[in-house]
Design a protein around this motif. Structure first.
Motif, PDB file in Angstrom:
ATOM      1  N   ILE A 240       0.828  -1.254  -0.233  1.00 19.96           N
ATOM      2  CA  ILE A 240      -0.314   0.137  -0.582  1.00 19.96           C
ATOM      3  C   ILE A 240       0.938   1.096  -0.064  1.00 19.96           C
ATOM      4  O   ILE A 240       2.623   1.292   0.217  1.00 19.96           O
ATOM      5  CB  ILE A 240      -1.047  -0.060   1.411  1.00 19.96           C
ATOM      6  N   ASN A 241       0.080   2.287  -0.340  1.00 22.01           N
ATOM      7  CA  ASN A 241       1.034   3.494  -0.329  1.00 22.01           C
ATOM      8  C   ASN A 241       1.964   3.455  -0.172  1.00 22.01           C
ATOM      9  O   ASN A 241       3.068   3.965  -0.602  1.00 22.01           O
ATOM     10  CB  ASN A 241       1.354   3.996   0.929  1.00 22.01           C
ATOM     11  N   SER A 242       2.498   3.304  -2.032  1.00 27.77           N
ATOM     12  CA  SER A 242       3.273   3.330  -2.970  1.00 27.77           C
ATOM     13  C   SER A 242       3.353   3.690  -4.611  1.00 27.77           C
ATOM     14  O   SER A 242       1.908   3.493  -4.947  1.00 27.77           O
ATOM     15  CB  SER A 242       3.903   1.284  -2.463  1.00 27.77           C
ATOM     16  N   SER A 243       4.378   3.276  -4.656  1.00 28.57           N
ATOM     17  CA  SER A 243       4.400   4.067  -6.616  1.00 28.57           C
ATOM     18  C   SER A 243       4.866   3.576  -7.440  1.00 28.57           C
ATOM     19  O   SER A 243       6.523   3.232  -6.423  1.00 28.57           O
ATOM     20  CB  SER A 243       4.961   5.802  -6.684  1.00 28.57           C
ATOM     21  N   MET A 244       5.182   3.284  -8.110  1.00 35.16           N
ATOM     22  CA  MET A 244       5.334   2.732  -9.959  1.00 35.16           C
ATOM     23  C   MET A 244       5.833   3.392 -10.779  1.00 35.16           C
ATOM     24  O   MET A 244       4.972   3.687 -11.518  1.00 35.16           O
ATOM     25  CB  MET A 244       5.516   1.614  -9.406  1.00 35.16           C
ATOM     26  N   THR A 245       7.322   4.157 -10.822  1.00 28.46           N
ATOM     27  CA  THR A 245       7.308   5.663 -11.578  1.00 28.46           C
ATOM     28  C   THR A 245       7.982   5.402 -12.789  1.00 28.46           C
ATOM     29  O   THR A 245       9.458   4.961 -11.949  1.00 28.46           O
ATOM     30  CB  THR A 245       7.344   6.927 -11.067  1.00 28.46           C
ATOM     31  N   ASN A 246       7.952   5.827 -13.834  1.00 27.97           N
ATOM     32  CA  ASN A 246       9.278   6.020 -15.003  1.00 27.97           C
ATOM     33  C   ASN A 246      10.682   4.528 -15.361  1.00 27.97           C
ATOM     34  O   ASN A 246      11.426   5.008 -15.274  1.00 27.97           O
ATOM     35  CB  ASN A 246      10.058   7.015 -14.546  1.00 27.97           C
ATOM     36  N   ASN A 247       9.511   3.276 -15.090  1.00 24.41           N
ATOM     37  CA  ASN A 247      10.894   1.960 -14.965  1.00 24.41           C
ATOM     38  C   ASN A 247      10.184   2.335 -16.778  1.00 24.41           C
ATOM     39  O   ASN A 247       9.230   1.815 -17.398  1.00 24.41           O
ATOM     40  CB  ASN A 247       9.966   0.958 -14.337  1.00 24.41           C
ATOM     41  N   LEU A 248      11.043   1.582 -17.217  1.00 23.05           N
ATOM     42  CA  LEU A 248      11.414   0.750 -18.374  1.00 23.05           C
ATOM     43  C   LEU A 248      11.048  -0.812 -18.415  1.00 23.05           C
ATOM     44  O   LEU A 248      12.633  -1.857 -17.541  1.00 23.05           O
ATOM     45  CB  LEU A 248      12.913   1.193 -19.159  1.00 23.05           C
ATOM     46  N   ILE A 249      10.017  -1.876 -19.310  1.00 19.21           N
ATOM     47  CA  ILE A 249       9.961  -2.788 -18.739  1.00 19.21           C
ATOM     48  C   ILE A 249      10.102  -3.491 -20.053  1.00 19.21           C
ATOM     49  O   ILE A 249       8.863  -3.391 -21.013  1.00 19.21           O
ATOM     50  CB  ILE A 249       8.442  -2.849 -17.588  1.00 19.21           C
ATOM     51  N   GLY A 250      10.418  -4.472 -20.718  1.00 20.72           N
ATOM     52  CA  GLY A 250      10.537  -4.930 -21.703  1.00 20.72           C
ATOM     53  C   GLY A 250      12.023  -4.986 -22.247  1.00 20.72           C
ATOM     54  O   GLY A 250      13.423  -4.094 -22.033  1.00 20.72           O
ATOM     55  N   PRO A 251      12.281  -5.990 -23.419  1.00 20.37           N
ATOM     56  CA  PRO A 251      11.380  -6.912 -24.068  1.00 20.37           C
ATOM     57  C   PRO A 251      11.663  -8.170 -23.052  1.00 20.37           C
ATOM     58  O   PRO A 251      11.892  -8.001 -22.231  1.00 20.37           O
ATOM     59  CB  PRO A 251      12.125  -7.109 -25.326  1.00 20.37           C
ATOM     60  N   MET A 252       9.458  -8.404 -23.252  1.00 24.37           N
ATOM     61  CA  MET A 252       9.100  -9.523 -22.669  1.00 24.37           C
ATOM     62  C   MET A 252       8.825 -10.670 -23.840  1.00 24.37           C
ATOM     63  O   MET A 252       8.435 -10.183 -24.492  1.00 24.37           O
ATOM     64  CB  MET A 252       8.717  -9.437 -21.380  1.00 24.37           C
ATOM     65  N   THR A 253       9.215 -11.816 -23.526  1.00 21.97           N
ATOM     66  CA  THR A 253       8.717 -13.238 -24.083  1.00 21.97           C
ATOM     67  C   THR A 253       8.042 -14.072 -22.784  1.00 21.97           C
ATOM     68  O   THR A 253       8.043 -14.230 -22.769  1.00 21.97           O
ATOM     69  CB  THR A 253       9.557 -13.479 -25.178  1.00 21.97           C
ATOM     70  N   GLU A 254       7.348 -15.261 -23.648  1.00 21.91           N
ATOM     71  CA  GLU A 254       7.195 -16.069 -22.952  1.00 21.91           C
ATOM     72  C   GLU A 254       8.242 -17.202 -22.738  1.00 21.91           C
ATOM     73  O   GLU A 254       9.130 -17.064 -22.920  1.00 21.91           O
ATOM     74  CB  GLU A 254       5.882 -17.421 -23.732  1.00 21.91           C
ATOM     75  N   SER A 255       8.253 -17.509 -21.341  1.00 25.18           N
ATOM     76  CA  SER A 255       9.227 -18.240 -21.073  1.00 25.18           C
ATOM     77  C   SER A 255       9.268 -19.623 -21.384  1.00 25.18           C
ATOM     78  O   SER A 255       8.084 -20.194 -22.234  1.00 25.18           O
ATOM     79  CB  SER A 255       8.786 -18.611 -19.176  1.00 25.18           C
ATOM     80  N   THR A 256      10.183 -19.999 -21.337  1.00 23.78           N
ATOM     81  CA  THR A 256      10.550 -21.593 -22.338  1.00 23.78           C
ATOM     82  C   THR A 256       9.747 -22.353 -22.075  1.00 23.78           C
ATOM     83  O   THR A 256       9.206 -23.697 -22.247  1.00 23.78           O
ATOM     84  CB  THR A 256      11.457 -21.632 -22.077  1.00 23.78           C
ATOM     85  N   GLY A 257       9.109 -22.429 -20.845  1.00 25.84           N
ATOM     86  CA  GLY A 257       8.621 -23.331 -19.867  1.00 25.84           C
ATOM     87  C   GLY A 257       6.978 -22.767 -20.276  1.00 25.84           C
ATOM     88  O   GLY A 257       5.704 -23.438 -19.907  1.00 25.84           O
ATOM     89  N   GLY A 258       6.806 -22.160 -21.188  1.00 26.32           N
ATOM     90  CA  GLY A 258       5.098 -21.682 -21.525  1.00 26.32           C
ATOM     91  C   GLY A 258       4.211 -20.493 -21.123  1.00 26.32           C
ATOM     92  O   GLY A 258       3.327 -20.832 -21.233  1.00 26.32           O
TER      93      GLY A 258
END
Length: 545
Positions: A240-258
């Motif tokens: 709670i009472n938290s922020s998530m700001t200005n992050n770069l997320i990617g690239p992302m792909t499926e895991s080899t486990g599916g």
């Protein structure tokens, strides 16, 4: 280093203590884990700190093999590990647990319910000998005796580190208690290594934290044959009472486990959680796996969330049997969610898509028995093609369940130009509502635009091919428009400055005083995420005196 820490633990401190690393490697003749736990009353304070750092010009390794534990355990407050050898931001210290048996890099742990405070890990390279199977952490903050059990801590900083080759990059778990975890700062870390050095399951995970900031981190390339749904940043139960700001997320792909990837997940499960997700970029998510993937997902009876000024782009599921790709999805199953989605740019979300809403391509969507969501001043652009024999549905904005209620949708641009090149029975909607018109407490001042042979303006009880038909179906939307908003490009959802179509066509909302870029909104404002200045004509006036 073992001898120095042993002496520290025995004698305590009476002033600030600095351990300066003058050798290239600390591995031979060391006893791991190195554990900082002072055994007398002379403990570190806010002024009498303990610092471990490289000497000028040195690039030391602290390296060993420790199964089911950490190379470095910090069980004392006011301890600082600074990997810079220059007093700057270089990462000159490497902490490496070479064990392949559930290794940890650094463990910050509390003593029972006594909080640990004022600890920082900055400017380091932290890596393990394996990245498969939990428990396996780059940095873990928890109970000191039992890693993974909720701890007590505040004012912990994890900054400018490179973390790689672990199952969890940064894992933080706090006992749910008012103020516990307050001051946790996770900022400017790099967690996007590839191949054998990739992080598998979670980039950054928080649970039970009251007052965290996670900002300016780079997270990507997660996944492995043991990973479920690789997740970039996750605010889990009790946060709670938290922020998530200005992050770069990617690239992302499926895991080899599916498992299909997720970028940001928020599942605190708390009423009025007071969480802000702002200014993040989620990009290049891909899968061919038989399951929907979501870039930004709020769920689990979580209420009190603001999602603003994020970029979500290139979220593509190529599975030919039709499984979904989703940009921003809210599914709290709470009738009064108090969630606002505003000033976001979402583009190129594509899926071959089956007929069920869970498998559609969706730019922004509300699902489940969710109510109390505001959708203001967003810009969505669905475009491109996929080839599939599966007849499917893609929608720029979707009310994905008949039990959605109490949503307010105003001042948005919803564009859909997507086409399934093999599916002539495909349908691409600007807006699709599986709920009745009563689900909308307010819907107005939007721009709905579709192109191509499968483009349909809206669905509400049936296809609504014109704005007039849509307005009749909703009983609202009298001030909405339908036309090309004139984005600068498919991937830049600012509006061309010489366009007038959406200029000053919106309704002024006190909840949205600025636009995606922080520019002040006019009254009346422009529709969409961009408040822009349309071109004006200047006349030269000649006056004879």
């Amino acid at each position: 280093l073992t001898a120095a820490i042993t002496d520290l633990n025995l004698r305590g401190v009476s002033s600030a203590v600095n351990f300066i690393l003058t050798d290239d490697a600390y591995s031979i003749n060391e006893t791991f884990p190195l554990e900082i736990k002072i055994n007398n009353v002379s403990k570190p304070t806010i002024t009498n700190t303990v610092t471990i750092k490289p000497n000028s010009g040195m690039f030391p390794f602290i390296q060993g093999a420790v199964a089911s534990s950490a190379i470095l355990k910090i069980l004392e407050s006011f301890v600082r590990i600074d990997g810079s050898n220059s007093g700057g931001t270089d990462r000159s210290l490497t902490i490496n647990n070479t064990s392949t048996d559930h290794p940890y890099g650094v463990h910050i742990g509390s003593n029972g319910s006594i909080p640990i405070t004022g600890v920082s890990i900055i400017n380091c390279n932290i890596t393990n000998g394996a990245n498969y199977s939990t428990p396996n952490y780059g940095v873990i903050i928890s109970d000191g005796e039992f890693p993974g059990i909720e701890g007590y801590f505040n004012n912990i900083t994890i900054q400018n580190n490179r973390l790689q080759k672990s199952f969890y990059g940064i894992y933080c778990t706090a006992a749910v208690s008012p103020g516990n975890g307050n001051g946790l700062l996770i900022t400017s870390n790099n967690l996007n290594s590839t191949g054998t050095n990739a992080i598998h399951e979670r980039g950054i995970y928080l649970e039970g934290i009251d007052g965290a900031v996670v900002s300016n981190n780079v997270v990507g390339n997660l996944g492995g044959n043991d990973a479920g749904s690789p997740t970039g940043i996750w605010y889990g139960p009790g946060t709670i009472n938290s922020s998530m700001t200005n992050n770069l997320i990617g690239p992302m792909t499926e895991s080899t486990g599916g498992g299909t990837p997720r970028g940001i997940a928020v599942s605190s499960g708390v009423t009025n959680s007071n969480i802000t997700v702002s200014g993040n970029e989620l990009f290049n998510f891909s899968t061919s796996y038989g399951g929907a993937m979501t870039a930004l997902y709020v769920y689990g009876t979580t209420t009190g969330v603001i999602i603003e000024k994020n970029k979500v782009s290139d979220i593509v599921n190529t599975n030919n049997f039709g499984f979904g790709a989703r940009g921003i999805i809210i599914n709290t199953n709470v009738s009064n969610s108090v969630i606002t989605i505003k000033n976001n740019f979402v583009w190129n979300v594509r899926a071959t898509a089956k007929s069920g809403p869970g498998a559609w391509g969706v730019g922004i969507g509300i699902d489940g028995s969710t109510g109390g969501v505001n959708v203001y001043h967003n810009s969505v652009n669905m475009y491109g093609t996929l080839a599939s024999d599966s007849a499917g549905i893609n929608t720029a904005f979707g009310v994905l369940s008949p039990t959605v209620s109490a949503i307010d949708v105003r001042n948005n641009i919803f564009v859909n130009k997507f086409s399934n090149t093999l599916g002539s029975s495909d349908k691409s909607y600007a807006i699709n509502s599986q709920a009745p018109s009563t689900a909308f407490t307010n819907i107005n001042f939007n721009d709905y635009y579709v192109e191509g042979p499968v483009g349909i303006l809206g669905f509400l009880g049936g296809d609504r091919t014109t704005l007039a038909a849509w307005q009749i179906a909703t009983g609202q939307d009298g001030n909405s428009i339908s036309g090309n908003p004139d984005y600068i490009s498919d991937t830049d959802l600012h509006i061309n400055s010489n366009s007038t179509f959406v200029s000053n066509k919106g309704f002024y909302l006190s909840d949205v005083l600025t636009d995606f870029d922080g520019d002040t909104r006019n009254n009346p404002p422009d529709i969409g995420g961009d408040e822009y200045s349309s071109a004006s004509t200047t006349f030269a006036l000649s006056v004879n005196v």
